[in-house]
Design a protein around this motif. Structure first.
Motif, PDB file in Angstrom:
ATOM      1  N   UNK A  10       0.852  -1.188   0.000  1.00 11.82           N
ATOM      2  CA  UNK A  10       0.000   0.000   0.000  1.00 11.82           C
ATOM      3  C   UNK A  10       0.887   1.237   0.000  1.00 11.82           C
ATOM      4  N   UNK A  11       0.648   2.130  -0.961  1.00  6.70           N
ATOM      5  CA  UNK A  11       1.435   3.359  -1.080  1.00  6.70           C
ATOM      6  C   UNK A  11       0.514   4.559  -0.876  1.00  6.70           C
ATOM      7  N   UNK A  12       0.947   5.478  -0.017  1.00  7.76           N
ATOM      8  CA  UNK A  12       0.222   6.712   0.245  1.00  7.76           C
ATOM      9  C   UNK A  12       0.960   7.872  -0.418  1.00  7.76           C
ATOM     10  N   UNK A  13       0.233   8.726  -1.112  1.00  5.61           N
ATOM     11  CA  UNK A  13       0.770   9.938  -1.720  1.00  5.61           C
ATOM     12  C   UNK A  13      -0.006  11.111  -1.134  1.00  5.61           C
ATOM     13  N   UNK A  50      -4.069   6.771  -2.855  1.00  3.11           N
ATOM     14  CA  UNK A  50      -3.522   5.554  -2.256  1.00  3.11           C
ATOM     15  C   UNK A  50      -3.520   4.493  -3.343  1.00  3.11           C
ATOM     16  N   UNK A  51      -2.377   3.833  -3.520  1.00  2.00           N
ATOM     17  CA  UNK A  51      -2.270   2.744  -4.487  1.00  2.00           C
ATOM     18  C   UNK A  51      -2.111   1.434  -3.732  1.00  2.00           C
ATOM     19  N   UNK A  52      -2.891   0.439  -4.110  1.00  6.17           N
ATOM     20  CA  UNK A  52      -2.827  -0.890  -3.501  1.00  6.17           C
ATOM     21  C   UNK A  52      -2.447  -1.873  -4.592  1.00  6.17           C
ATOM     22  N   UNK A  53      -1.349  -2.592  -4.361  1.00  5.69           N
ATOM     23  CA  UNK A  53      -0.933  -3.640  -5.304  1.00  5.69           C
ATOM     24  C   UNK A  53      -1.103  -4.977  -4.599  1.00  5.69           C
ATOM     25  N   UNK A  59      -3.639  -3.818  -9.450  1.00  2.00           N
ATOM     26  CA  UNK A  59      -3.442  -2.561  -8.740  1.00  2.00           C
ATOM     27  C   UNK A  59      -4.751  -1.789  -8.705  1.00  2.00           C
ATOM     28  N   UNK A  60      -5.058  -1.221  -7.537  1.00  2.00           N
ATOM     29  CA  UNK A  60      -6.243  -0.389  -7.345  1.00  2.00           C
ATOM     30  C   UNK A  60      -5.762   0.959  -6.831  1.00  2.00           C
ATOM     31  N   UNK A  61      -6.333   2.045  -7.369  1.00  2.00           N
ATOM     32  CA  UNK A  61      -5.982   3.386  -6.929  1.00  2.00           C
ATOM     33  C   UNK A  61      -7.214   4.080  -6.364  1.00  2.00           C
ATOM     34  N   UNK A  62      -7.064   4.655  -5.172  1.00  2.00           N
ATOM     35  CA  UNK A  62      -8.113   5.476  -4.575  1.00  2.00           C
ATOM     36  C   UNK A  62      -7.665   6.927  -4.704  1.00  2.00           C
ATOM     37  N   UNK A  63      -8.343   7.708  -5.511  1.00  2.00           N
ATOM     38  CA  UNK A  63      -8.015   9.125  -5.672  1.00  2.00           C
ATOM     39  C   UNK A  63      -8.709   9.939  -4.598  1.00  2.00           C
ATOM     40  N   UNK A  64      -7.955  10.772  -3.917  1.00  2.00           N
ATOM     41  CA  UNK A  64      -8.435  11.630  -2.832  1.00  2.00           C
ATOM     42  C   UNK A  64      -9.382  10.886  -1.882  1.00  2.00           C
ATOM     43  N   UNK A  73     -11.343  -2.947   1.019  1.00  2.00           N
ATOM     44  CA  UNK A  73     -11.011  -3.375  -0.336  1.00  2.00           C
ATOM     45  C   UNK A  73     -10.721  -4.861  -0.337  1.00  2.00           C
ATOM     46  N   UNK A  74     -10.938  -5.488  -1.468  1.00  2.00           N
ATOM     47  CA  UNK A  74     -10.562  -6.891  -1.613  1.00  2.00           C
ATOM     48  C   UNK A  74     -10.000  -7.089  -3.009  1.00  2.00           C
TER      49      UNK A  74
END
Length: 75
Positions: A10-13, A50-53, A59-64, A73-74
């Protein structure tokens, strides 16, 4: 001891901030860890994304994403 069971990365930007956490659900015999990841935003009021790999490579990206709540998430 058993081998770690690795879950998502999980990556947070948030502004100039970049945080990465690896979700590990089991890393020793009879051990189980929560399947949640928590990030502090520091001086940033919100996360840009937030990017989830997942282990599958998906890969799933949650924008703002909304702050102060859990996002379920699953893979």
């Amino acid at each position: 001891a058993g081998q770690p069971t690795n879950g998502a990365t999980v990556k947070l930007f948030a502004g100039d901030r970049r945080d990465i956490k690896q979700l590990v659900t089991g890393d020793s015999f009879t051990a189980q860890h929560p399947s949640t990841v928590h990030f502090g935003l520091g001086e940033n009021g919100m996360a840009d994304k937030i990017e989830i790999r997942w282990p599958s490579g998906k890969t799933v990206t949650l924008d703002q994403p909304e702050t102060g709540k859990y996002h379920t998430l699953s893979p």
